[in-house]
Design a protein around this motif. Structure first.
Motif, PDB file in Angstrom:
ATOM      1  N   THR A   1      37.910  19.744  38.633  1.00 55.18           N
ATOM      2  CA  THR A   1      39.280  19.234  38.702  1.00 55.18           C
ATOM      3  C   THR A   1      39.596  18.529  37.386  1.00 55.18           C
ATOM      4  O   THR A   1      38.708  18.266  36.566  1.00 55.18           O
ATOM      5  N   ASP A   2      40.870  18.210  37.182  1.00 56.17           N
ATOM      6  CA  ASP A   2      41.262  17.512  35.961  1.00 56.17           C
ATOM      7  C   ASP A   2      40.533  16.180  35.839  1.00 56.17           C
ATOM      8  O   ASP A   2      40.062  15.806  34.754  1.00 56.17           O
ATOM      9  N   ASP A   3      40.432  15.454  36.944  1.00 55.01           N
ATOM     10  CA  ASP A   3      39.751  14.158  36.923  1.00 55.01           C
ATOM     11  C   ASP A   3      38.273  14.313  36.583  1.00 55.01           C
ATOM     12  O   ASP A   3      37.695  13.482  35.865  1.00 55.01           O
ATOM     13  N   GLU A   4      37.640  15.371  37.095  1.00 56.72           N
ATOM     14  CA  GLU A   4      36.230  15.603  36.812  1.00 56.72           C
ATOM     15  C   GLU A   4      36.018  15.962  35.343  1.00 56.72           C
ATOM     16  O   GLU A   4      35.043  15.551  34.722  1.00 56.72           O
ATOM     17  N   LEU A   5      36.953  16.715  34.786  1.00 59.79           N
ATOM     18  CA  LEU A   5      36.862  17.066  33.364  1.00 59.79           C
ATOM     19  C   LEU A   5      37.054  15.832  32.485  1.00 59.79           C
ATOM     20  O   LEU A   5      36.363  15.666  31.472  1.00 59.79           O
ATOM     21  N   ILE A   6      37.957  14.975  32.886  1.00 59.60           N
ATOM     22  CA  ILE A   6      38.171  13.729  32.144  1.00 59.60           C
ATOM     23  C   ILE A   6      36.913  12.869  32.197  1.00 59.60           C
ATOM     24  O   ILE A   6      36.541  12.223  31.211  1.00 59.60           O
ATOM     25  N   GLU A   7      36.230  12.894  33.344  1.00 59.41           N
ATOM     26  CA  GLU A   7      34.998  12.124  33.481  1.00 59.41           C
ATOM     27  C   GLU A   7      33.921  12.662  32.533  1.00 59.41           C
ATOM     28  O   GLU A   7      33.127  11.894  31.982  1.00 59.41           O
ATOM     29  N   VAL A   8      33.894  13.990  32.344  1.00 59.17           N
ATOM     30  CA  VAL A   8      32.944  14.594  31.402  1.00 59.17           C
ATOM     31  C   VAL A   8      33.211  14.054  30.005  1.00 59.17           C
ATOM     32  O   VAL A   8      32.288  13.733  29.243  1.00 59.17           O
ATOM     33  N   ILE A   9      34.494  13.926  29.664  1.00 61.66           N
ATOM     34  CA  ILE A   9      34.881  13.430  28.340  1.00 61.66           C
ATOM     35  C   ILE A   9      34.562  11.949  28.200  1.00 61.66           C
ATOM     36  O   ILE A   9      34.029  11.507  27.178  1.00 61.66           O
ATOM     37  N   VAL A  10      34.885  11.182  29.229  1.00 62.93           N
ATOM     38  CA  VAL A  10      34.643   9.735  29.190  1.00 62.93           C
ATOM     39  C   VAL A  10      33.149   9.440  29.092  1.00 62.93           C
ATOM     40  O   VAL A  10      32.706   8.608  28.295  1.00 62.93           O
TER      41      VAL A  10
ATOM     42  N   GLU B   1      34.823  28.399  22.059  1.00 59.79           N
ATOM     43  CA  GLU B   1      35.839  29.444  21.958  1.00 59.79           C
ATOM     44  C   GLU B   1      35.345  30.762  22.547  1.00 59.79           C
ATOM     45  O   GLU B   1      36.150  31.633  22.917  1.00 59.79           O
ATOM     46  N   ASN B   2      34.044  30.923  22.644  1.00 59.55           N
ATOM     47  CA  ASN B   2      33.472  32.184  23.131  1.00 59.55           C
ATOM     48  C   ASN B   2      32.818  32.051  24.509  1.00 59.55           C
ATOM     49  O   ASN B   2      32.113  32.952  24.941  1.00 59.55           O
ATOM     50  N   ILE B   3      33.083  30.928  25.182  1.00 59.96           N
ATOM     51  CA  ILE B   3      32.510  30.735  26.511  1.00 59.96           C
ATOM     52  C   ILE B   3      33.268  31.558  27.545  1.00 59.96           C
ATOM     53  O   ILE B   3      34.503  31.621  27.536  1.00 59.96           O
ATOM     54  N   ASP B   4      32.532  32.208  28.442  1.00 61.96           N
ATOM     55  CA  ASP B   4      33.163  33.020  29.486  1.00 61.96           C
ATOM     56  C   ASP B   4      34.019  32.157  30.408  1.00 61.96           C
ATOM     57  O   ASP B   4      33.753  30.972  30.616  1.00 61.96           O
ATOM     58  N   LYS B   5      35.029  32.791  30.981  1.00 56.73           N
ATOM     59  CA  LYS B   5      35.939  32.072  31.877  1.00 56.73           C
ATOM     60  C   LYS B   5      35.283  31.706  33.205  1.00 56.73           C
ATOM     61  O   LYS B   5      35.850  30.931  33.982  1.00 56.73           O
ATOM     62  N   ASP B   6      34.113  32.278  33.470  1.00 55.31           N
ATOM     63  CA  ASP B   6      33.427  31.949  34.721  1.00 55.31           C
ATOM     64  C   ASP B   6      32.477  30.757  34.557  1.00 55.31           C
ATOM     65  O   ASP B   6      31.679  30.460  35.453  1.00 55.31           O
ATOM     66  N   HIS B   7      32.554  30.057  33.419  1.00 52.60           N
ATOM     67  CA  HIS B   7      31.733  28.867  33.211  1.00 52.60           C
ATOM     68  C   HIS B   7      32.055  27.833  34.286  1.00 52.60           C
ATOM     69  O   HIS B   7      33.205  27.664  34.687  1.00 52.60           O
ATOM     70  N   TYR B   8      31.036  27.137  34.772  1.00 55.39           N
ATOM     71  CA  TYR B   8      31.210  26.237  35.923  1.00 55.39           C
ATOM     72  C   TYR B   8      32.214  25.113  35.679  1.00 55.39           C
ATOM     73  O   TYR B   8      32.824  24.604  36.621  1.00 55.39           O
TER      74      TYR B   8
ATOM     75  N   LEU C   1      34.190  21.823  25.659  1.00 55.85           N
ATOM     76  CA  LEU C   1      34.770  22.773  26.608  1.00 55.85           C
ATOM     77  C   LEU C   1      35.706  22.070  27.596  1.00 55.85           C
ATOM     78  O   LEU C   1      36.751  22.611  27.966  1.00 55.85           O
ATOM     79  N   ALA C   2      35.346  20.856  28.004  1.00 58.06           N
ATOM     80  CA  ALA C   2      36.199  20.100  28.918  1.00 58.06           C
ATOM     81  C   ALA C   2      37.560  19.823  28.274  1.00 58.06           C
ATOM     82  O   ALA C   2      38.602  19.929  28.926  1.00 58.06           O
ATOM     83  N   GLN C   3      37.549  19.498  26.989  1.00 54.47           N
ATOM     84  CA  GLN C   3      38.806  19.267  26.271  1.00 54.47           C
ATOM     85  C   GLN C   3      39.634  20.555  26.190  1.00 54.47           C
ATOM     86  O   GLN C   3      40.859  20.531  26.368  1.00 54.47           O
ATOM     87  N   LYS C   4      38.946  21.663  25.934  1.00 48.51           N
ATOM     88  CA  LYS C   4      39.630  22.950  25.816  1.00 48.51           C
ATOM     89  C   LYS C   4      40.306  23.338  27.132  1.00 48.51           C
ATOM     90  O   LYS C   4      41.462  23.773  27.150  1.00 48.51           O
ATOM     91  N   ILE C   5      39.585  23.159  28.236  1.00 52.79           N
ATOM     92  CA  ILE C   5      40.128  23.530  29.553  1.00 52.79           C
ATOM     93  C   ILE C   5      41.333  22.669  29.905  1.00 52.79           C
ATOM     94  O   ILE C   5      42.344  23.156  30.411  1.00 52.79           O
ATOM     95  N   LEU C   6      41.232  21.371  29.628  1.00 56.92           N
ATOM     96  CA  LEU C   6      42.362  20.479  29.900  1.00 56.92           C
ATOM     97  C   LEU C   6      43.582  20.870  29.057  1.00 56.92           C
ATOM     98  O   LEU C   6      44.721  20.834  29.537  1.00 56.92           O
TER      99      LEU C   6
END
Length: 219
Positions: free
Chosen positions: A91-100, A79-86, A112-117
């Motif tokens: 992409t959405d697919d890359e974030l899903i891969e982080v979750i998977v 919740e406190n991570i800066d918006k400039d976090h890598y 964080l990947a869940q939050k961004i999605l």
């Protein structure tokens, strides 16, 4: 597997990280074992993290408990991570891969990947998370890629009477891997394990035979 047996929960390559995680477990009264598999000699003489491998082992019954605590902490931190976090550039697919493939990422990145999605209007529900985890466990439980080359090498080294053949055989028939849920499965197929067992036995027989031949020839 014995109920009180400690099995690998997480691997680290940075000492500060494993020490921080050990402290976290102590604060939450979680029993654990620490194992240092680092290379004792650094050929680079650079005193860096070359060859550093640390393992934290837990009882299988504590895997889910530790996951839950870490996830709760990570959700609060995200919740406190800066918006400039890598991860924001993923992409959405890359974030899903982080979750998977959450076992390859930190708990913070997983949350964080869940939050961004979710912010992008593509929230992953709890039911979807359970299904993704189930599918990932099934994928990781599959035997490793073909060990044909090692099998051939194992037979050759065993016939030559070398210890290498014995070690290859033992590895093929006994090596197991730990899944993210704490379960352990054989890393190789039944056929490859059978080859490993034969290589192991053949290696011992040939080693003894060659040893006797050498002793007799000397006499």
């Amino acid at each position: 597997m014995q109920e009180n047996q400690f099995i690998t929960y997480q691997k680290f390559t940075v000492k500060d990280e494993v020490e921080e995680f050990s402290k976290f477990l102590e604060e939450n009264n979680i029993e654990f074992e620490f194992e240092d598999n680092s290379i004792s000699f650094d050929p680079t003489f650079a005193n860096n993290d070359f060859g550093k491998i640390y393992f934290i082992k837990l009882k299988k019954a504590d895997f889910e408990k530790v996951d839950k605590i870490q996830n709760e902490i990570s959700i609060n931190l995200s919740e406190n991570i800066d918006k400039d976090h890598y991860l924001n550039d993923f992409t959405d697919d890359e974030l899903i891969e982080v979750i998977v493939k959450s076992e390859e990422w930190s708990k913070l990145n997983f949350s964080l990947a869940q939050k961004i999605l979710k912010q992008r209007g593509k929230e992953i529900t709890s039911d979807q998370l359970k299904e993704l985890k189930r599918q990932r466990i099934e994928e990781l439980a599959k035997p490793e890629q073909s060990q044909k080359a090692w099998i051939i090498a194992g037979y050759i080294f065993s016939v030559l009477g070398g210890f290498i053949g014995i070690f290859i055989g033992k590895h093929l028939f006994s090596h197991k891997k730990t899944l993210p849920n704490g379960e352990t499965v054989f890393a190789h197929t039944k056929s490859e394990r059978n080859h490993g067992n034969r290589i192991f036995i053949l290696g011992i027989i040939c080693f003894i035979s060659w040893t006797l031949v050498r002793i007799i020839s000397i006499e």
